[in-house]
Every structure is written in structure tokens, then in C-alpha cells.
Design a protein around this motif. Structure first.
Motif, PDB file in Angstrom:
ATOM      1  N   MET A  17       0.821  -1.189   0.000  1.00  0.00           N
ATOM      2  CA  MET A  17       0.000   0.000   0.000  1.00  0.00           C
ATOM      3  C   MET A  17       0.864   1.252   0.000  1.00  0.00           C
ATOM      4  O   MET A  17       0.497   2.250  -0.606  1.00  0.00           O
ATOM      5  CB  MET A  17      -0.954  -0.014   1.183  1.00  0.00           C
ATOM      6  N   LYS A  18       1.989   1.178   0.658  1.00  0.00           N
ATOM      7  CA  LYS A  18       2.866   2.339   0.696  1.00  0.00           C
ATOM      8  C   LYS A  18       3.405   2.667  -0.690  1.00  0.00           C
ATOM      9  O   LYS A  18       3.487   3.836  -1.068  1.00  0.00           O
ATOM     10  CB  LYS A  18       4.018   2.097   1.676  1.00  0.00           C
ATOM     11  N   LEU A  19       3.746   1.650  -1.469  1.00  0.00           N
ATOM     12  CA  LEU A  19       4.240   1.884  -2.821  1.00  0.00           C
ATOM     13  C   LEU A  19       3.162   2.524  -3.688  1.00  0.00           C
ATOM     14  O   LEU A  19       3.453   3.392  -4.518  1.00  0.00           O
ATOM     15  CB  LEU A  19       4.742   0.581  -3.444  1.00  0.00           C
ATOM     16  N   TYR A  20       1.930   2.133  -3.498  1.00  0.00           N
ATOM     17  CA  TYR A  20       0.817   2.757  -4.210  1.00  0.00           C
ATOM     18  C   TYR A  20       0.662   4.207  -3.761  1.00  0.00           C
ATOM     19  O   TYR A  20       0.529   5.114  -4.574  1.00  0.00           O
ATOM     20  CB  TYR A  20      -0.486   1.986  -3.970  1.00  0.00           C
ATOM     21  N   GLU A  21       0.706   4.419  -2.459  1.00  0.00           N
ATOM     22  CA  GLU A  21       0.546   5.768  -1.907  1.00  0.00           C
ATOM     23  C   GLU A  21       1.635   6.713  -2.428  1.00  0.00           C
ATOM     24  O   GLU A  21       1.372   7.880  -2.717  1.00  0.00           O
ATOM     25  CB  GLU A  21       0.589   5.720  -0.378  1.00  0.00           C
ATOM     26  N   LEU A  22       2.841   6.191  -2.575  1.00  0.00           N
ATOM     27  CA  LEU A  22       3.957   7.002  -3.068  1.00  0.00           C
ATOM     28  C   LEU A  22       3.951   7.174  -4.584  1.00  0.00           C
ATOM     29  O   LEU A  22       4.768   7.908  -5.129  1.00  0.00           O
ATOM     30  CB  LEU A  22       5.283   6.367  -2.643  1.00  0.00           C
ATOM     31  N   GLY A  23       3.024   6.482  -5.256  1.00  0.00           N
ATOM     32  CA  GLY A  23       2.927   6.592  -6.704  1.00  0.00           C
ATOM     33  C   GLY A  23       3.927   5.713  -7.440  1.00  0.00           C
ATOM     34  O   GLY A  23       4.131   5.870  -8.640  1.00  0.00           O
ATOM     35  N   LYS A  24       4.524   4.764  -6.744  1.00  0.00           N
ATOM     36  CA  LYS A  24       5.513   3.868  -7.355  1.00  0.00           C
ATOM     37  C   LYS A  24       4.856   2.713  -8.097  1.00  0.00           C
ATOM     38  O   LYS A  24       5.449   2.152  -9.008  1.00  0.00           O
ATOM     39  CB  LYS A  24       6.466   3.309  -6.291  1.00  0.00           C
ATOM     40  N   LEU A  25       3.653   2.333  -7.677  1.00  0.00           N
ATOM     41  CA  LEU A  25       2.916   1.236  -8.310  1.00  0.00           C
ATOM     42  C   LEU A  25       1.493   1.676  -8.595  1.00  0.00           C
ATOM     43  O   LEU A  25       0.917   2.465  -7.849  1.00  0.00           O
ATOM     44  CB  LEU A  25       2.855   0.009  -7.392  1.00  0.00           C
ATOM     45  N   SER A  26       0.945   1.141  -9.665  1.00  0.00           N
ATOM     46  CA  SER A  26      -0.476   1.344  -9.935  1.00  0.00           C
ATOM     47  C   SER A  26      -1.277   0.499  -8.946  1.00  0.00           C
ATOM     48  O   SER A  26      -0.721  -0.389  -8.285  1.00  0.00           O
ATOM     49  CB  SER A  26      -0.804   0.914 -11.365  1.00  0.00           C
ATOM     50  N   SER A  27      -2.562   0.736  -8.874  1.00  0.00           N
ATOM     51  CA  SER A  27      -3.390  -0.065  -7.972  1.00  0.00           C
ATOM     52  C   SER A  27      -3.393  -1.528  -8.394  1.00  0.00           C
ATOM     53  O   SER A  27      -3.379  -2.422  -7.547  1.00  0.00           O
ATOM     54  CB  SER A  27      -4.816   0.483  -7.902  1.00  0.00           C
ATOM     55  N   GLY A  28      -3.391  -1.782  -9.700  1.00  0.00           N
ATOM     56  CA  GLY A  28      -3.361  -3.164 -10.182  1.00  0.00           C
ATOM     57  C   GLY A  28      -2.070  -3.873  -9.825  1.00  0.00           C
ATOM     58  O   GLY A  28      -2.083  -5.017  -9.376  1.00  0.00           O
ATOM     59  N   ALA A  29      -0.945  -3.185 -10.004  1.00  0.00           N
ATOM     60  CA  ALA A  29       0.355  -3.781  -9.687  1.00  0.00           C
ATOM     61  C   ALA A  29       0.497  -3.992  -8.177  1.00  0.00           C
ATOM     62  O   ALA A  29       1.023  -5.009  -7.731  1.00  0.00           O
ATOM     63  CB  ALA A  29       1.486  -2.902 -10.210  1.00  0.00           C
ATOM     64  N   ALA A  30       0.017  -3.042  -7.401  1.00  0.00           N
ATOM     65  CA  ALA A  30       0.089  -3.172  -5.945  1.00  0.00           C
ATOM     66  C   ALA A  30      -0.775  -4.329  -5.449  1.00  0.00           C
ATOM     67  O   ALA A  30      -0.373  -5.083  -4.563  1.00  0.00           O
ATOM     68  CB  ALA A  30      -0.335  -1.869  -5.281  1.00  0.00           C
ATOM     69  N   ALA A  31      -1.947  -4.473  -6.040  1.00  0.00           N
ATOM     70  CA  ALA A  31      -2.823  -5.579  -5.665  1.00  0.00           C
ATOM     71  C   ALA A  31      -2.188  -6.915  -6.016  1.00  0.00           C
ATOM     72  O   ALA A  31      -2.225  -7.863  -5.222  1.00  0.00           O
ATOM     73  CB  ALA A  31      -4.170  -5.442  -6.357  1.00  0.00           C
ATOM     74  N   GLN A  32      -1.576  -6.980  -7.186  1.00  0.00           N
ATOM     75  CA  GLN A  32      -0.908  -8.212  -7.602  1.00  0.00           C
ATOM     76  C   GLN A  32       0.236  -8.545  -6.648  1.00  0.00           C
ATOM     77  O   GLN A  32       0.397  -9.697  -6.242  1.00  0.00           O
ATOM     78  CB  GLN A  32      -0.386  -8.070  -9.030  1.00  0.00           C
ATOM     79  N   LEU A  33       1.003  -7.537  -6.275  1.00  0.00           N
ATOM     80  CA  LEU A  33       2.107  -7.737  -5.326  1.00  0.00           C
ATOM     81  C   LEU A  33       1.582  -8.241  -3.979  1.00  0.00           C
ATOM     82  O   LEU A  33       2.189  -9.112  -3.354  1.00  0.00           O
ATOM     83  CB  LEU A  33       2.873  -6.427  -5.133  1.00  0.00           C
ATOM     84  N   ALA A  34       0.429  -7.714  -3.564  1.00  0.00           N
ATOM     85  CA  ALA A  34      -0.175  -8.127  -2.293  1.00  0.00           C
ATOM     86  C   ALA A  34      -0.880  -9.471  -2.392  1.00  0.00           C
ATOM     87  O   ALA A  34      -1.226 -10.072  -1.379  1.00  0.00           O
ATOM     88  CB  ALA A  34      -1.169  -7.067  -1.823  1.00  0.00           C
ATOM     89  N   GLY A  35      -1.111  -9.946  -3.631  1.00  0.00           N
ATOM     90  CA  GLY A  35      -1.765 -11.233  -3.809  1.00  0.00           C
ATOM     91  C   GLY A  35      -3.267 -11.191  -3.615  1.00  0.00           C
ATOM     92  O   GLY A  35      -3.875 -12.189  -3.220  1.00  0.00           O
ATOM     93  N   ILE A  36      -3.859 -10.015  -3.883  1.00  0.00           N
ATOM     94  CA  ILE A  36      -5.303  -9.870  -3.737  1.00  0.00           C
ATOM     95  C   ILE A  36      -5.879  -9.226  -4.997  1.00  0.00           C
ATOM     96  O   ILE A  36      -5.146  -8.667  -5.809  1.00  0.00           O
ATOM     97  CB  ILE A  36      -5.687  -9.034  -2.495  1.00  0.00           C
TER      98      ILE A  36
END
Length: 51
Positions: free
Chosen positions: A1-20
């Protein structure tokens, strides 16, 4: 979530990284005080004018 918040990942990429699913990821953001949508004031004003 922090990477998404910082704009480093899109929501899709962040979700994939989190496995959800992306929808689940987006719904969980508010649990951590993270805005789901990142609009500037100008973008928000434009959206309201176009509504």
C-alpha cells in the motif's frame, strides 16, 4: 500500500504484489487512511464542471 501511496505502483500492480484482487486492494486503502483516487484540485473542479 505504501508503494501505491507514493505513486511507485499502480493499484493493479500493488494488488498483484499483495496477492489480492484489485477491487479488494482499493477497498482496503481507506482502512489505512490512503486516498483511493488521486485527483488534483484542478482535476476535481473540471470533473465537477463536466458533471
Amino acid at each position: 500500500m505504501k508503494l501505491y501511496e507514493l505513486g511507485k505502483l499502480s493499484s493493479g500492480a500493488a494488488a498483484q504484489l499483495a496477492g489480492i484482487e484489485r477491487v479488494v486492494f482499493l477497498s482496503k486503502l481507506s482502512d489505512y487512511g490512503i486516498n483511493t483516487f488521486r485527483l488534483t484540485e484542478a482535476e476535481l473542479t473540471e470533473d465537477l464542471e463536466n458533471a
